[in-house]
Design an enzyme around this catalytic site. Structure first.
Site, PDB file in Angstrom:
ATOM      1  N   ARG A 162     -13.319  25.391  15.759  1.00  0.00           N
ATOM      2  CA  ARG A 162     -14.300  24.351  16.027  1.00  0.00           C
ATOM      3  C   ARG A 162     -13.607  23.270  16.851  1.00  0.00           C
ATOM      4  O   ARG A 162     -12.389  23.097  16.767  1.00  0.00           O
ATOM      5  CB  ARG A 162     -14.835  23.746  14.721  1.00  0.00           C
ATOM      6  CG  ARG A 162     -15.520  24.747  13.795  1.00  0.00           C
ATOM      7  CD  ARG A 162     -15.927  24.066  12.486  1.00  0.00           C
ATOM      8  NE  ARG A 162     -16.663  24.960  11.603  1.00  0.00           N
ATOM      9  CZ  ARG A 162     -16.087  25.717  10.655  1.00  0.00           C
ATOM     10  NH1 ARG A 162     -14.772  25.649  10.466  1.00  0.00           N
ATOM     11  NH2 ARG A 162     -16.814  26.513   9.897  1.00  0.00           N
ATOM     12  N   LYS A 185     -14.076  23.141   7.449  1.00  0.00           N
ATOM     13  CA  LYS A 185     -15.132  22.496   6.673  1.00  0.00           C
ATOM     14  C   LYS A 185     -14.878  22.656   5.181  1.00  0.00           C
ATOM     15  O   LYS A 185     -14.446  23.710   4.731  1.00  0.00           O
ATOM     16  CB  LYS A 185     -16.488  23.099   7.035  1.00  0.00           C
ATOM     17  CG  LYS A 185     -17.033  22.634   8.373  1.00  0.00           C
ATOM     18  CD  LYS A 185     -18.445  23.136   8.584  1.00  0.00           C
ATOM     19  CE  LYS A 185     -19.055  22.609   9.863  1.00  0.00           C
ATOM     20  NZ  LYS A 185     -20.440  23.085  10.049  1.00  0.00           N
ATOM     21  N   HIS A 253     -18.946  24.658  21.765  1.00  0.00           N
ATOM     22  CA  HIS A 253     -19.187  25.488  20.582  1.00  0.00           C
ATOM     23  C   HIS A 253     -19.527  26.924  20.974  1.00  0.00           C
ATOM     24  O   HIS A 253     -19.269  27.857  20.213  1.00  0.00           O
ATOM     25  CB  HIS A 253     -20.312  24.885  19.740  1.00  0.00           C
ATOM     26  CG  HIS A 253     -20.311  25.374  18.316  1.00  0.00           C
ATOM     27  ND1 HIS A 253     -19.246  25.163  17.462  1.00  0.00           N
ATOM     28  CD2 HIS A 253     -21.229  26.082  17.600  1.00  0.00           C
ATOM     29  CE1 HIS A 253     -19.520  25.704  16.286  1.00  0.00           C
ATOM     30  NE2 HIS A 253     -20.711  26.262  16.348  1.00  0.00           N
ATOM     31  N   ARG A 256     -16.623  29.237  20.834  1.00  0.00           N
ATOM     32  CA  ARG A 256     -16.333  29.776  19.497  1.00  0.00           C
ATOM     33  C   ARG A 256     -17.262  30.954  19.201  1.00  0.00           C
ATOM     34  O   ARG A 256     -16.842  31.976  18.655  1.00  0.00           O
ATOM     35  CB  ARG A 256     -16.506  28.662  18.474  1.00  0.00           C
ATOM     36  CG  ARG A 256     -16.425  29.069  17.003  1.00  0.00           C
ATOM     37  CD  ARG A 256     -16.418  27.805  16.153  1.00  0.00           C
ATOM     38  NE  ARG A 256     -16.993  27.995  14.842  1.00  0.00           N
ATOM     39  CZ  ARG A 256     -16.303  28.377  13.766  1.00  0.00           C
ATOM     40  NH1 ARG A 256     -15.019  28.655  13.884  1.00  0.00           N
ATOM     41  NH2 ARG A 256     -16.890  28.482  12.597  1.00  0.00           N
ATOM     42  N   HIS A 279     -16.203  30.805   7.855  1.00  0.00           N
ATOM     43  CA  HIS A 279     -17.553  30.689   7.307  1.00  0.00           C
ATOM     44  C   HIS A 279     -17.512  30.866   5.796  1.00  0.00           C
ATOM     45  O   HIS A 279     -16.809  31.731   5.281  1.00  0.00           O
ATOM     46  CB  HIS A 279     -18.462  31.769   7.912  1.00  0.00           C
ATOM     47  CG  HIS A 279     -18.890  31.464   9.312  1.00  0.00           C
ATOM     48  ND1 HIS A 279     -19.373  32.422  10.179  1.00  0.00           N
ATOM     49  CD2 HIS A 279     -18.910  30.290  10.009  1.00  0.00           C
ATOM     50  CE1 HIS A 279     -19.655  31.866  11.333  1.00  0.00           C
ATOM     51  NE2 HIS A 279     -19.392  30.571  11.252  1.00  0.00           N
ATOM     52  N   TYR A 288     -24.182  36.267  14.245  1.00  0.00           N
ATOM     53  CA  TYR A 288     -23.590  36.735  15.487  1.00  0.00           C
ATOM     54  C   TYR A 288     -23.999  38.174  15.804  1.00  0.00           C
ATOM     55  O   TYR A 288     -24.008  38.575  16.969  1.00  0.00           O
ATOM     56  CB  TYR A 288     -22.059  36.648  15.408  1.00  0.00           C
ATOM     57  CG  TYR A 288     -21.552  35.233  15.317  1.00  0.00           C
ATOM     58  CD1 TYR A 288     -21.164  34.699  14.088  1.00  0.00           C
ATOM     59  CD2 TYR A 288     -21.494  34.420  16.427  1.00  0.00           C
ATOM     60  CE1 TYR A 288     -20.713  33.398  13.986  1.00  0.00           C
ATOM     61  CE2 TYR A 288     -21.043  33.113  16.340  1.00  0.00           C
ATOM     62  CZ  TYR A 288     -20.656  32.611  15.123  1.00  0.00           C
ATOM     63  OH  TYR A 288     -20.232  31.322  15.028  1.00  0.00           O
TER      64      TYR A 288
END
Length: 308
Positions: A162, A185, A253, A256, A279, A288
């Site tokens: 990110r 995250k 982004h 990525r 994730h 994706y």
């Protein structure tokens, strides 16, 4: 925002946010959004019932109240995605509050979120991704800044970082090896491989940068030596995509997204890609797969035992 709610209700809200941050490992941005969404809901109830909101009134929320709130949100003309996010925050709060206070939250939990079409990632082609990196490098007026921008975008595409993760790197990450430990995250840690081309890009930047790296200082510097602003990367990326004739979706982004999609094209395992991206759930990574169903069907046809 000040609300006419009881001290007990105010304490409950604060305790829930602490719980979400500690046990659910929610990020600071998520906590901020949770707080704002639940406060907006309580503010609506206060106005709707014309009375202060304590724990007892919150526990008495009805289906009619929820319908009125959803209608109120529609009148404010926010999108269905934002409405769904607000409802999700309120439901999360009510699950926790109902368990603690011992009431039945059916009216809240049964409320349906508005339907919306999820936006699928739009990755660049491999050629476009390479062209983006090359073109970003020539957008700046100085060679060191061009090398810096190219190094950042190379990390996004080459490591699936990110933008916030790339810009959080400091001198303590040097020298780059064949792997990099990233805190993403929710303070979740992961290890990503670093391709030689990404290492070379960072080394080139460091050789030209007028500010020597420091252990606890941002690796990527702005013109005056402070931490690089992510908006600058967005700006040079926009300039590059316009020069290349790429769509508006060709953002930092998207690099990525391209990393994940190109790994999938090469036969990468979805679980492994999930780990590399950081994730929390496989369902996020599965988005994706929707960008190239034709490719997936070809793999299915070629590899499924019954395909022949």
């Amino acid at each position: 925002m000040t609300l006419d709610i009881s001290p007990a209700a105010r304490t409950a809200l604060a305790d829930w946010l602490d719980h979400a941050k500690a046990l659910r490992e929610a990020s600071d941005n998520t906590i901020t959004a949770y707080r704002a969404d639940v406060i907006d809901f309580i503010a609506f109830l206060t106005q709707h019932h014309a009375e202060p909101q304590g724990l007892a009134p919150l526990a008495r929320v009805t289906t009619s109240d929820m319908r009125a709130w959803m209608a109120h949100l529609r009148r404010t003309e926010i999108g269905p995605r934002s409405m769904a996010r607000k409802l999700s925050a309120v439901k999360t709060f009510y699950r926790w509050l109902a368990d603690r206070e011992g009431f039945e939250p059916t009216a809240v939990l049964a409320t349906r979120a508005p339907k919306f079409q999820k936006k699928l990632p739009r990755p660049l082609s491999e050629e476009a991704a390479r062209a983006m990196i090359d073109t970003v490098e020539i957008q700046s007026t100085t060679s060191w800044q061009g090398a810096r921008d190219a190094a950042v975008v190379t990390l996004l595409y080459g490591c699936g970082l990110r933008i916030s993760e790339a810009l959080s790197l400091t001198g303590r990450h040097l020298p780059l090896t064949d792997s990099l430990r990233i805190v993403g995250k929710g303070n979740k840690e992961r290890v990503v491989p670093v391709l030689p081309v990404a290492r070379r890009a960072v080394e080139t930047y460091l050789s030209l940068c007028p500010f020597p790296p420091e252990r606890d200082v941002a690796l990527f510097r702005g013109a005056r030596g402070g931490p690089l602003n992510p908006r600058l990367i967005a700006k040079v990326t926009e300039q590059a995509r316009m020069q290349l004739g790429l769509p508006a979706t060709a953002t930092p982004h998207a690099m990525r997204h391209s990393f994940a999609t190109h790994l999938l094209h090469a036969g990468g395992d979805l679980r492994a890609i999930q780990e590399l991206l950081g994730h929390a759930s496989l369902s996020t990574t599965q988005a994706y797969t929707a960008v190239d169903q034709v490719h997936l069907m070809k793999i299915y046809d070629a590899c499924h035992p019954k395909a022949g």
